[in-house]
Design a protein around this motif. Sequence first.
Motif, PDB file in Angstrom:
ATOM      1  N   SER A 117      43.722  35.700  43.450  1.00 18.89           N
ATOM      2  CA  SER A 117      43.730  34.322  43.299  1.00 18.89           C
ATOM      3  C   SER A 117      42.509  33.793  43.426  1.00 18.89           C
ATOM      4  N   ALA A 118      41.394  34.384  44.090  1.00 17.19           N
ATOM      5  CA  ALA A 118      40.088  33.775  44.211  1.00 17.19           C
ATOM      6  C   ALA A 118      39.398  33.692  42.894  1.00 17.19           C
ATOM      7  N   ALA A 119      39.836  34.975  41.874  1.00 15.46           N
ATOM      8  CA  ALA A 119      39.268  35.144  40.570  1.00 15.46           C
ATOM      9  C   ALA A 119      40.068  33.975  39.741  1.00 15.46           C
ATOM     10  N   TRP A 120      41.296  33.898  39.935  1.00 14.29           N
ATOM     11  CA  TRP A 120      42.076  33.187  39.171  1.00 14.29           C
ATOM     12  C   TRP A 120      41.436  31.588  39.451  1.00 14.29           C
ATOM     13  N   ALA A 121      41.389  31.254  40.758  1.00 14.87           N
ATOM     14  CA  ALA A 121      40.847  29.934  40.849  1.00 14.87           C
ATOM     15  C   ALA A 121      39.455  29.405  40.137  1.00 14.87           C
ATOM     16  N   VAL A 122      38.542  30.637  39.852  1.00 18.62           N
ATOM     17  CA  VAL A 122      37.364  30.402  39.310  1.00 18.62           C
ATOM     18  C   VAL A 122      37.673  29.890  37.656  1.00 18.62           C
ATOM     19  N   ALA A 123      38.623  30.728  37.161  1.00 20.04           N
ATOM     20  CA  ALA A 123      39.176  30.334  35.713  1.00 20.04           C
ATOM     21  C   ALA A 123      40.063  29.201  35.738  1.00 20.04           C
ATOM     22  N   ASN A 124      40.550  28.713  36.758  1.00 21.31           N
ATOM     23  CA  ASN A 124      41.209  27.346  36.879  1.00 21.31           C
ATOM     24  C   ASN A 124      40.751  26.447  37.882  1.00 21.31           C
ATOM     25  N   PRO A 125      40.023  25.779  37.671  1.00 21.11           N
ATOM     26  CA  PRO A 125      38.959  25.153  38.866  1.00 21.11           C
ATOM     27  C   PRO A 125      39.803  24.114  39.380  1.00 21.11           C
ATOM     28  N   THR A 126      40.778  23.571  38.594  1.00 16.83           N
ATOM     29  CA  THR A 126      41.683  22.438  39.452  1.00 16.83           C
ATOM     30  C   THR A 126      43.067  22.851  39.885  1.00 16.83           C
ATOM     31  N   LEU A 127      43.171  24.371  39.742  1.00 17.57           N
ATOM     32  CA  LEU A 127      44.333  24.894  40.079  1.00 17.57           C
ATOM     33  C   LEU A 127      45.406  24.444  39.203  1.00 17.57           C
ATOM     34  N   ARG A 128      45.320  24.157  37.879  1.00 13.45           N
ATOM     35  CA  ARG A 128      46.395  23.844  36.924  1.00 13.45           C
ATOM     36  C   ARG A 128      46.811  22.434  37.472  1.00 13.45           C
ATOM     37  N   LEU A 129      46.253  21.802  38.583  1.00 14.25           N
ATOM     38  CA  LEU A 129      46.876  20.451  38.734  1.00 14.25           C
ATOM     39  C   LEU A 129      46.289  19.244  37.750  1.00 14.25           C
ATOM     40  N   PRO A 130      47.264  18.522  37.327  1.00 11.91           N
ATOM     41  CA  PRO A 130      46.902  17.319  36.447  1.00 11.91           C
ATOM     42  C   PRO A 130      45.498  16.530  36.772  1.00 11.91           C
ATOM     43  N   THR A 131      44.590  16.236  35.892  1.00 14.74           N
ATOM     44  CA  THR A 131      43.384  15.782  36.359  1.00 14.74           C
ATOM     45  C   THR A 131      42.896  14.966  35.050  1.00 14.74           C
ATOM     46  N   ARG A 132      41.982  13.773  35.477  1.00 13.55           N
ATOM     47  CA  ARG A 132      41.753  12.977  34.228  1.00 13.55           C
ATOM     48  C   ARG A 132      40.186  13.020  34.445  1.00 13.55           C
ATOM     49  N   ARG A 170      35.184  40.129  33.396  1.00 12.35           N
ATOM     50  CA  ARG A 170      35.446  38.729  33.137  1.00 12.35           C
ATOM     51  C   ARG A 170      34.344  37.890  32.590  1.00 12.35           C
ATOM     52  N   PRO A 171      33.990  38.113  31.187  1.00 14.17           N
ATOM     53  CA  PRO A 171      33.097  37.351  30.449  1.00 14.17           C
ATOM     54  C   PRO A 171      33.182  35.731  30.719  1.00 14.17           C
ATOM     55  N   PHE A 172      31.968  35.280  31.021  1.00 11.52           N
ATOM     56  CA  PHE A 172      31.849  33.580  31.106  1.00 11.52           C
ATOM     57  C   PHE A 172      32.292  33.085  29.810  1.00 11.52           C
ATOM     58  N   SER A 173      31.887  33.546  28.607  1.00  7.25           N
ATOM     59  CA  SER A 173      31.922  33.068  27.567  1.00  7.25           C
ATOM     60  C   SER A 173      33.666  32.789  27.370  1.00  7.25           C
ATOM     61  N   GLU A 174      34.546  33.702  27.771  1.00 14.16           N
ATOM     62  CA  GLU A 174      35.855  33.620  27.575  1.00 14.16           C
ATOM     63  C   GLU A 174      36.206  32.586  28.788  1.00 14.16           C
ATOM     64  N   MET A 175      35.620  32.636  29.872  1.00  7.54           N
ATOM     65  CA  MET A 175      36.269  31.737  30.946  1.00  7.54           C
ATOM     66  C   MET A 175      35.938  30.401  30.844  1.00  7.54           C
ATOM     67  N   PHE A 176      34.858  30.004  30.119  1.00  7.22           N
ATOM     68  CA  PHE A 176      34.143  28.770  29.893  1.00  7.22           C
ATOM     69  C   PHE A 176      34.473  28.032  28.521  1.00  7.22           C
ATOM     70  N   ALA A 177      35.237  29.193  27.576  1.00  9.24           N
ATOM     71  CA  ALA A 177      35.447  28.560  26.142  1.00  9.24           C
ATOM     72  C   ALA A 177      36.277  27.165  26.211  1.00  9.24           C
ATOM     73  N   GLY A 178      35.683  26.338  25.524  1.00  9.44           N
ATOM     74  CA  GLY A 178      36.341  24.895  25.178  1.00  9.44           C
ATOM     75  C   GLY A 178      36.322  23.859  26.598  1.00  9.44           C
ATOM     76  N   THR A 179      35.721  24.280  27.679  1.00  4.30           N
ATOM     77  CA  THR A 179      35.710  23.638  28.642  1.00  4.30           C
ATOM     78  C   THR A 179      34.455  22.507  28.618  1.00  4.30           C
TER      79      THR A 179
END
Length: 398
Positions: A364-379, A59-68
């Motif tokens: 889901s713990a790893a998914w939550a790292v890649a999806n820090p807002t759990l895909r909920l809408p945020t501003r 799970r490379p961080f370069s992919e996980m955080f690309a564009g964030t």
Amino acid sequence: MQHRIVVLGAGYAGAVAAGRLAKRLHREDVAITLVNAEPDFVERVRMHQLAAGQDLRPRPFSEMFAGTGVELRLAKVTGVDVDRKTVAVVDANGAGELAYDTLVYALGSGSNAQDVPGTAEHAYEIAGRPGALRLRERLARLDAGQAVVVVGGGLTGLEAATEIAEARPDLDVALVARGGLGDWLSPKGREHLRRVFGKLGITAHEHAAVTGVEADHVATADGKVIPAAVTVWTTGFAVHPIAKATALEVAASGQIVVDGTMRSVSHPDVYAVGDAAMVTGPGGKPLRMSCASGTPTAWQAAGAIAARLTGGKLPNVPIRYFNQCVSLGRQEGLIQYVTADDRAVRAVLTGRLAAVYKELICKSAAWAVANPTLRLPTRRRRVTRQRAAAVSAVGETA
Ligand SMILES: Cc1cc2nc3c(=O)[nH]c(=O)nc-3n(C[C@H](O)[C@H](O)[C@H](O)COP(=O)(O)OP(=O)(O)OC[C@H]3O[C@@H](n4cnc5c(N)ncnc54)[C@H](O)[C@@H]3O)c2cc1C
């Protein structure tokens, strides 16, 4: 001027905190730097699986955080100066320094050898990837019939002993526990654990304290000598000494003492999350070092930092426990339901279904790292200059 947020450590807690901050704060207003010693995310909750010979998904961080908008800095943190608001790091180019306005300390924990003689020389540990890989390599070289002794009857010890016994039924696996086997579990949970130990042929040495580790055995306080070609040390975790060397208020464990928003009680521009934080949980009890409570501490810290910088409402979500999810090899599991403060209740889930449930939890713990807002809408909200200045000022208590 951008507000500089530096997050130390990209485990479950640090990576989630950095990711969530990036989703909550306007990119022009903040510079978020995530410092980690390794280039990819390590699923620590699977280190017993890695040690037992399974291959984990990279799970490379370069992919996980690309564009964030989160800037990754591959470096080892060597110190923090909370007066100068700087972090000392070492990377491939040598020593360097990072300045921060807000610091999120999430360096996690490692193995706790508890000063028992012989552990450093002879014992293996699985608190992190290097240790797990060392054990994996050693187990692969063991011949049938050789003895593996897991020291520690907590969750990690149970998971390690069962995983090794299942993967290598030809080995003679034993577990040494200071108390009774799974004595904090409900009667049904304990019974199930004993059944699985029996099925996998694991010997449990109960009410035994290990006082020394040698190359071929462990010795206990009551004079027992237990043969061990390999000793696996799993008696809990200890935090890195970096926080203790600062002026931050830390507990005897070296964890940073924080309030309900994960902010240091001594330094308002520092937050601590995950294993590195001493957080008071339900019933006034400290949260235990776990992914289960570590990820919610990151949500809380990110929410609080964003609220203080933008003038939003401070989050106040109580962090509580629901269950203890224990893998007992790949085929078996135990889900022990607990009270908010982590005491076992009667209900348990066992067997294959529990193994599947635990696997889902790890995923889901790893998914939550890649999806820090759990895909909920945020501003992404704007940081106000005055707020940022106030947050940086020592003594600010909003
Ligand atoms: C085998 C095993 C099984 C487990 N099972 C469970 C479970 O089922 N459920 C559960 O809730 N918990 C479980 N845990 C505990 C859980 O893994 C930890 O509590 C959790 O990983 C803590 O998260 P963290 O982000 O605080 O720290 P970590 O996950 O340890 O992350 C810390 C990060 O900081 C980095 N780092 C450390 N020092 C430095 C430095 N000096 N410089 C730069 N970077 C650094 C590390 O590389 C790492 O990326 C288990 C642990 C183990 C070992």
